[in-house]
Design an enzyme around this catalytic site. Structure first.
Site, PDB file in Angstrom:
ATOM      1  N   PHE A 112      81.277  44.852 -25.941  1.00  0.00           N
ATOM      2  CA  PHE A 112      81.027  46.240 -26.353  1.00  0.00           C
ATOM      3  C   PHE A 112      80.103  46.338 -27.555  1.00  0.00           C
ATOM      4  O   PHE A 112      79.521  47.383 -27.812  1.00  0.00           O
ATOM      5  CB  PHE A 112      82.355  46.971 -26.620  1.00  0.00           C
ATOM      6  CG  PHE A 112      82.824  46.947 -28.047  1.00  0.00           C
ATOM      7  CD1 PHE A 112      83.656  45.948 -28.501  1.00  0.00           C
ATOM      8  CD2 PHE A 112      82.435  47.945 -28.941  1.00  0.00           C
ATOM      9  CE1 PHE A 112      84.091  45.930 -29.824  1.00  0.00           C
ATOM     10  CE2 PHE A 112      82.863  47.939 -30.255  1.00  0.00           C
ATOM     11  CZ  PHE A 112      83.686  46.915 -30.694  1.00  0.00           C
ATOM     12  N   LYS A 113      79.942  45.249 -28.289  1.00  0.00           N
ATOM     13  CA  LYS A 113      79.072  45.273 -29.466  1.00  0.00           C
ATOM     14  C   LYS A 113      77.634  45.676 -29.105  1.00  0.00           C
ATOM     15  O   LYS A 113      76.914  46.208 -29.939  1.00  0.00           O
ATOM     16  CB  LYS A 113      79.055  43.907 -30.152  1.00  0.00           C
ATOM     17  CG  LYS A 113      80.413  43.341 -30.548  1.00  0.00           C
ATOM     18  CD  LYS A 113      81.109  44.165 -31.620  1.00  0.00           C
ATOM     19  CE  LYS A 113      82.239  43.431 -32.316  1.00  0.00           C
ATOM     20  NZ  LYS A 113      83.396  43.130 -31.468  1.00  0.00           N
TER      21      LYS A 113
END
Ligand SMILES: *Cc1c(COP(=O)(O)O)cnc(C)c1O
Length: 497
Positions: A112-113
């Site tokens: 998700f970064k």
């Protein structure tokens, strides 16, 4: 809009300056003094837009130094089909009548970064120009696994930037490590730190606070900046996917417009769940925030009615390494808001944390926390069992971090019988953690690494992301490691100064 230090409201700056600096000079975090509000009809309008259009609109409410045109062009180049394996950018999967998995890992590094780190380089290079900064920004990152790779991928070969990543030697998965040490690009450096994530993060914070290091960088026309979630430029893009997920639920008729949802997030440094809190403060209908911890359950304890933050406890290496954190940096921003912007209170808590490893939140701030947040934790066994249950039950494969959140969300529902529909953040591709996932499914494996992609694929019929497949033939570029007290020297060496 004013960005103030969480520890002293008299220290403030604009958005571009906050993004360049990463952290305030007193060690506090820059945060908006007032949170902007959606106007009537805004959320309904957003429902009709694409992901990049939603991103441009939401960011425009926070980043007044940037024109609408700039933000639209940044969002369009960050969230595009060539980098993400879905044109929707995020996926929302229905798990049951009430639970939806919000998959945030369809970007280039399968975590998700990417949602923030694909756009941060655009925001940062524009901010350098806006602040008339001529020096090269040296982005310093401490990573619990996923931030490092996502930041390297975002900043590789971006002009006017260099990036150096420190990762804990005992604390990232084999795939996470290989992703980082094989990073290409002329402006990148990667180094292991002997220790855990808190050691790496403390070392990076110490470098930021070290005048001598800053002077030497300055002599070489460089300045330090951060791609960790202490940087405001990391947080603002994360608000977008919560609003976006809500819009998708409305568009699909799963909820009525205006209906409140709960949001459950597998939490480490508290950036992701804090972004959800910002969305709520802007006007997104949210009932409760469910903060999920693994065996390192300092946050679970804090939110389970105690208001007591106690980092003096054993540190465990778990199958969800990106949550193996005892000092959760972004909680500081939440304290600022729930105390009504009381930077003295925040400064006091942070001093206690530094001196004694603990602090206590009292009074109204604690009441507000209690009214909005619940906490819970999952053991290693809970998390493995959950991976298997979700796979058997609905054919969805999830990684150990996501499994922690699903377990805690289930437990919350059992304990409270709160039937509100719940968005559960799914934060990484299961293929980043093949060994743990396979073992959870009851398959014994040998060494962890890309050789397990095939095994997991054959077992489940699911495809590993392209970017991970390429690791099989990746060349290792960075083999160095340092003790936590020598990170400054390692930095100079990697920067070649
Ligand atoms: C970083 C990360 C987390 C924790 O997110 P925070 O914003 O630090 O709370 C959870 N899961 C995965 C897979 C991550 O990479």
């Amino acid at each position: 809009m004013k960005y103030v230090s969480t520890r002293n409201k008299n220290i403030f700056c604009g958005a571009a300056e906050a993004i360049v600096a990463g952290i305030a000079p007193d060690g506090g975090l820059y945060t908006p003094e007032d949170i902007p509000l959606f106007k009537d009809g805004d959320i309904a309008n957003l429902c009709a837009l694409s992901y990049p259009e939603r991103a441009a609109f939401i960011m425009s409410l926070y980043l007044e130094d940037f024109s609408a045109r700039e933000l639209s062009s940044f969002a369009a180049s960050a969230y595009k089909a060539e980098s993400f394996d879905t044109t929707r950018i995020i996926e929302l999967k229905k798990m049951s009548d009430r639970d939806y998995l919000l998959e945030l890992w369809h970007g280039p590094t399968a975590a998700f970064k990417d949602m923030a780190l694909q756009i941060l380089p655009h925001l940062l290079t524009a901010s350098l120009e806006k602040t008339k900064e001529k020096r090269t920004a040296c982005i310093l990152v401490a990573t619990s696994g996923d931030t490092g790779k996502a930041a390297l991928e975002g900043f590789a070969d971006v002009d006017h930037t260099k990036i150096v990543v420190f990762y804990p030697s005992d604390g990232v998965s084999a795939v996470q490590k290989l992703q980082m040490v094989s990073q290409t690009g002329k402006n990148v450096g990667v180094c292991a730190v002997n220790g855990n994530f808190d050691d790496a993060q403390n070392g990076v914070k110490a470098i930021f606070a070290d005048e001598k290091i800053r002077d030497r960088l300055n002599e070489n026309s460089m300045l330090l900046s951060s791609a960790n979630s202490i940087n405001w430029g990391r947080l603002v893009p994360q608000i977008v996917y919560y609003v976006s997920a809500y819009c998708e639920l409305v568009n699909r008729g799963e909820i009525k417009s205006g209906e409140a949802v709960n949001i459950c997030v597998p939490t480490g440094n508290f950036g992701n769940i804090l972004a959800a809190y910002f969305a709520f403060r802007m006007g997104l209908p949210v009932g409760r925030f469910i903060c999920a911890s693994n065996q390192n359950d300092v946050l679970a304890e804090f939110f389970t009615d105690t208001g007591y933050y106690n980092a003096n406890r054993p540190f465990y290496n778990t199958a969800s390494p990106s949550m193996d954190i005892l000092v959760s940096s972004n909680l500081e921003r939440l304290l600022f808001y729930v105390s009504g912007g009381n930077s003295d209170l925040v400064a006091g808590c942070m001093k206690n944390l530094k001196d004694k490893g603990e602090y206590m939140v009292w009074g109204d701030a604690r009441k507000t926390l209690k009214s909005l947040f619940s906490g819970g934790s999952a053991s290693e066994e809970d998390s493995a069992k959950t991976i298997r249950q979700i796979y058997d039950g609905c054919g969805i494969l999830c990684d150990p971090h996501t499994a922690v959140a699903v377990h805690v969300a289930n437990k919350y529902r059992e304990e409270t019988s709160d039937q509100t529909k719940t968005i559960i953040a799914s934060t990484a591709s299961p293929f980043k953690f093949c060994k743990s996932v396979l073992e959870a499914l009851g398959i014994k494996t040998g060494n962890d690494g890309p050789e397990l992609f095939e095994v997991l694929k054959n077992k489940t019929g699911q495809q590993p992301p392209e970017s991970l497949q390429r690791l099989k033939s990746a060349e290792v570029r960075f083999t160095g490691s340092v003790s936590k007290s020598n990170m400054g020297d390692a930095l100079f060496e990697l920067l070649d100064i």
